[in-house]
Design a protein around this motif. Structure first.
Motif, PDB file in Angstrom:
ATOM      1  N   SER A 177      -0.299  -1.850  -5.791  1.00 57.09           N
ATOM      2  CA  SER A 177       0.859  -2.532  -5.210  1.00 57.09           C
ATOM      3  C   SER A 177       1.427  -1.735  -4.049  1.00 57.09           C
ATOM      4  CB  SER A 177       1.946  -2.747  -6.270  1.00 57.09           C
ATOM      5  OG  SER A 177       1.513  -3.642  -7.271  1.00 57.09           O
ATOM      6  N   PHE A 228       5.284   0.190 -10.856  1.00 50.69           N
ATOM      7  CA  PHE A 228       4.243  -0.604 -10.200  1.00 50.69           C
ATOM      8  C   PHE A 228       2.970   0.221 -10.094  1.00 50.69           C
ATOM      9  CE2 PHE A 228       8.175  -2.576  -9.012  1.00 50.69           C
ATOM     10  CZ  PHE A 228       7.892  -3.930  -8.978  1.00 50.69           C
ATOM     11  N   THR A 242      11.779  -1.514  -8.686  1.00 54.91           N
ATOM     12  CA  THR A 242      11.480  -0.215  -9.296  1.00 54.91           C
ATOM     13  C   THR A 242      12.606   0.266 -10.196  1.00 54.91           C
ATOM     14  OG1 THR A 242      12.229   0.673  -7.171  1.00 54.91           O
ATOM     15  CG2 THR A 242       9.860   0.637  -7.583  1.00 54.91           C
TER      16      THR A 242
END
Length: 253
Positions: free
Chosen positions: A60, A56, A51
């Motif tokens: 996810s 994402f 991240t």
């Protein structure tokens, strides 16, 4: 794991996808899609590092949530677009984009968010307070806990500690033997502690000697007296970090 002192202690590593772990930590033949669930059976937390570089999709986050057992927790590293900026207090749009990607879908599996700053970022009290004011305490009904990983010696001052305490943000205790200029700050500024342990060595099967791990365990128990603890073996001899995490978990039982 519960500490007799009060807070829960979560121990893990950074990420779960690392090719050298295949065959050394992950069993031969384990499918890549099963690596997170395997990691979650042997540790109690993972710091999601991806991240820092990208966002994402909600799918996810839900997948990660569903692949891990009850009680498992994810720490999340904040986007570099939030922290690698000249004026932190002008980053509101970046913060919102990062926090809105779906991480709250983790629900009670969402641990702290690690806001990591580069070593070139110096402490500026006014700008840093402006930054802290922009960090929400909750989103979508999920509590947000914020941890600050600072790497410039100018942060080793009471004014920074007081600011962090004012906004209930933890200061990350980061140990890296190869970075002696980083401040090692151990201050109780929040109701949880966050440690990044970057001193594992490849010549030790468990990353550290048993005596060294005893010292880490003792320190972790002290932190647990003031609340939950999130401790991660990161960097160092990365290939040894899962074994180090498991060895520490065994010592804390």
């Amino acid at each position: 794991m519960e500490s007799a002192m009060g807070g829960k202690i979560y121990v893990g590593v950074g990420g779960w996808t690392y090719e050298p772990w295949r065959g050394s930590y992950y069993p031969n033949g384990l499918k890549q899609k099963d690596e997170l669930s395997f990691m979650a059976q042997n540790t109690s937390s993972v710091e999601i590092n991806g991240t820092y570089y990208s966002t994402f999709k909600p799918d996810s986050w839900m997948k990660w949530r569903d692949e891990t057992p009850d009680g498992f927790v994810f720490a999340v590293k904040a986007s570099r677009y939030c922290t690698n900026r000249k004026v932190l207090s002008e980053g509101g749009e970046s913060f919102d984009r990062f926090l809105s990607q779906g991480l709250t879908l983790l629900g009670d599996k969402l641990g702290p968010i690690n806001w990591q700053f580069m070593g070139t970022k110096k402490f500026d009290a006014e700008d840093f307070e402006g930054f802290l004011k922009l960090l929400p305490r909750e989103k979508d009904g999920v509590r947000l806990r914020h941890a600050l990983e600072v790497r410039n010696p100018t942060f080793a001052c009471q004014e920074f500690y007081d600011l962090a305490a004012k906004y209930g943000a933890a200061i990350v205790y980061a140990v890296d033997d190869e970075e002696p200029t980083w401040p090692q700050i151990d201050e109780a500024t929040a109701d949880f502690s966050y440690a990044r342990l970057m001193s594992s060595r490849e010549d030790e099967p468990t990353g550290m000697t048993s005596e060294e791990l005893d010292a880490v365990a003792a320190q972790t128990r002290q932190w647990a007296e003031r609340g939950d603890v999130f401790a991660y073996f990161i960097s160092g001899a990365k290939v040894r970090n899962p074994a180090a995490a498991q060895a520490l978990i065994a010592k804390l039982k």
